[in-house]
Design a protein around this motif. Structure first.
Motif, short mmCIF file in Angstrom:
data_model
loop_
_atom_site.label_atom_id
_atom_site.label_comp_id
_atom_site.label_asym_id
_atom_site.label_seq_id
_atom_site.Cartn_x
_atom_site.Cartn_y
_atom_site.Cartn_z
N LEU A 45 0.75 -1.17 -0.07
CA LEU A 45 -0.09 -0.08 -0.01
C LEU A 45 0.67 1.42 0.06
CD1 LEU A 45 -2.83 -1.19 2.41
CD2 LEU A 45 -2.99 -1.11 0.03
N ALA A 46 1.92 1.10 0.77
CA ALA A 46 2.91 2.37 0.87
C ALA A 46 3.28 2.53 -0.85
CB ALA A 46 4.01 2.07 1.70
N PHE A 47 3.94 1.46 -1.48
CA PHE A 47 4.17 1.70 -2.72
C PHE A 47 3.18 2.05 -3.62
CE2 PHE A 47 4.77 0.38 -7.13
CZ PHE A 47 6.03 0.66 -7.38
N ALA A 48 1.85 1.93 -3.43
CA ALA A 48 1.01 2.47 -4.18
C ALA A 48 0.72 3.86 -4.04
CB ALA A 48 -0.46 1.71 -3.94
N LEU A 49 0.66 4.36 -2.80
CA LEU A 49 0.70 5.69 -2.78
C LEU A 49 1.75 6.44 -2.82
CD1 LEU A 49 -0.81 5.51 1.10
CD2 LEU A 49 -1.96 6.54 -0.85
N ASN A 50 2.81 6.00 -3.22
CA ASN A 50 4.09 6.81 -3.67
C ASN A 50 4.66 6.30 -5.04
OD1 ASN A 50 4.69 8.45 -0.84
ND2 ASN A 50 4.31 6.30 -0.21
N ALA A 51 3.68 5.63 -5.76
CA ALA A 51 4.27 4.93 -7.08
C ALA A 51 5.14 5.69 -7.94
CB ALA A 51 3.33 4.38 -7.89
N ASP A 52 6.33 5.32 -8.28
CA ASP A 52 7.20 6.03 -9.25
C ASP A 52 8.11 4.97 -9.71
OD1 ASP A 52 9.92 7.28 -9.78
OD2 ASP A 52 8.62 8.92 -9.35
N GLU A 53 8.49 4.78 -10.93
CA GLU A 53 9.42 4.07 -11.52
C GLU A 53 10.65 3.72 -10.85
OE1 GLU A 53 8.71 2.03 -14.04
OE2 GLU A 53 6.70 2.99 -14.18
N LEU A 160 -8.08 4.76 -0.54
CA LEU A 160 -7.57 3.48 -1.28
C LEU A 160 -8.87 2.71 -1.45
CD1 LEU A 160 -4.78 4.19 0.45
CD2 LEU A 160 -3.86 2.46 -0.97
N TYR A 161 -8.88 2.19 -2.73
CA TYR A 161 -9.78 1.10 -3.05
C TYR A 161 -9.06 -0.21 -3.58
CZ TYR A 161 -13.20 5.03 -2.54
OH TYR A 161 -13.81 6.20 -2.13
N VAL A 162 -8.99 -1.11 -2.78
CA VAL A 162 -8.22 -2.26 -3.12
C VAL A 162 -9.01 -3.33 -3.73
CG1 VAL A 162 -6.36 -3.79 -2.48
CG2 VAL A 162 -6.44 -1.60 -1.47
N ASP A 163 -8.74 -3.92 -4.71
CA ASP A 163 -9.62 -4.99 -5.41
C ASP A 163 -8.58 -6.25 -5.31
OD1 ASP A 163 -10.76 -6.95 -6.83
OD2 ASP A 163 -12.03 -5.53 -8.34
N THR A 164 -8.56 -7.19 -4.68
CA THR A 164 -7.86 -8.32 -4.56
C THR A 164 -8.22 -9.34 -5.56
OG1 THR A 164 -8.82 -9.40 -2.75
CG2 THR A 164 -7.14 -7.87 -2.33
N GLY A 165 -9.35 -9.51 -6.31
CA GLY A 165 -10.04 -10.23 -7.12
C GLY A 165 -10.93 -11.14 -6.27
N SER A 166 -10.63 -11.36 -5.03
CA SER A 166 -11.68 -12.08 -4.29
C SER A 166 -12.41 -11.10 -3.02
CB SER A 166 -10.85 -13.32 -3.34
OG SER A 166 -9.78 -12.76 -2.56
N ALA A 167 -11.70 -9.80 -3.00
CA ALA A 167 -12.35 -9.10 -2.02
C ALA A 167 -12.06 -7.33 -2.38
CB ALA A 167 -11.90 -9.32 -0.57
#
Length: 176
Positions: A45-53, A160-167
């Motif tokens: 989640l920290a990666f997602a919030l700060n995503a960069d190459e 954040l809205y996280v879709d895991t495929g099952s939840a």
């Protein structure tokens, strides 16, 4: 014989409308034998919030010299130092002295107790941001982990809205 880390493959589809960043990432994460699934979820989640190459997972929990994630400039300077968990104030002080920006994502059942003990010693710096993930949401996401993670994360209004495929989880990052 030392235990080896467990390797996870992460396929992350990210849609961050706050930063206008839309990207798919194929990442490899190593879960240290002493790391919980919940902690690994917070790293994702920290990666997602700060995503960069240039944002990278480090050795993290297995070394005191590195954060959990960092973004380094081309010349080697640390632009962003990201910690997860409940670090000692000294560790955050070290991070503030080494990086242009520091972010801490706290989580856990004992986060309030940790904050009560450490907050008075945490350095007051414009470079340091502290946020907190709701424990129940992190626990729920950790229950659905497997070695090949395929998540879609949308970020809007700091949520954040996280879709895991099952939840699907709706996570509001808070403060202390």
């Amino acid at each position: 014989m030392a235990l080896k880390p467990t390797i996870y493959k992460l396929n992350l589809n990210l849609a961050d409308s706050d930063k206008h960043h839309y990207q798919s990432y194929q990442l490899t994460l190593a879960q240290h034998p002493s790391e919980t699934a919940e902690r690994m979820v917070v790293r994702i989640l920290a990666f997602a919030l700060n995503a960069d190459e240039r944002l990278a997972f480090t050795k993290g929990i297995s070394t005191a010299e590195e954060p959990d994630l960092w973004l380094k400039e081309d010349h080697g300077a640390i632009a962003l130092w990201i910690e997860v968990g409940q670090p000692k104030a000294d560790r955050l002080r070290k991070a503030v002295n080494q990086a242009a920006e520091v972010k801490l994502y706290a989580f856990g059942k004992t986060a309030d107790t940790w904050w009560g003990i450490e907050s008075k010693d945490i350095p007051q710096s414009e470079k340091l941001t502290i946020a907190r993930f709701p424990w129940a949401d992190i626990e729920q996401l950790a229950k659905n982990l497997d070695r090949n993670i395929r998540w879609s994360i949308s970020i809007a209004g700091g949520e954040l809205y996280v879709d895991t495929g099952s939840a699907v989880a709706h996570i509001i990052v808070g403060a202390f």
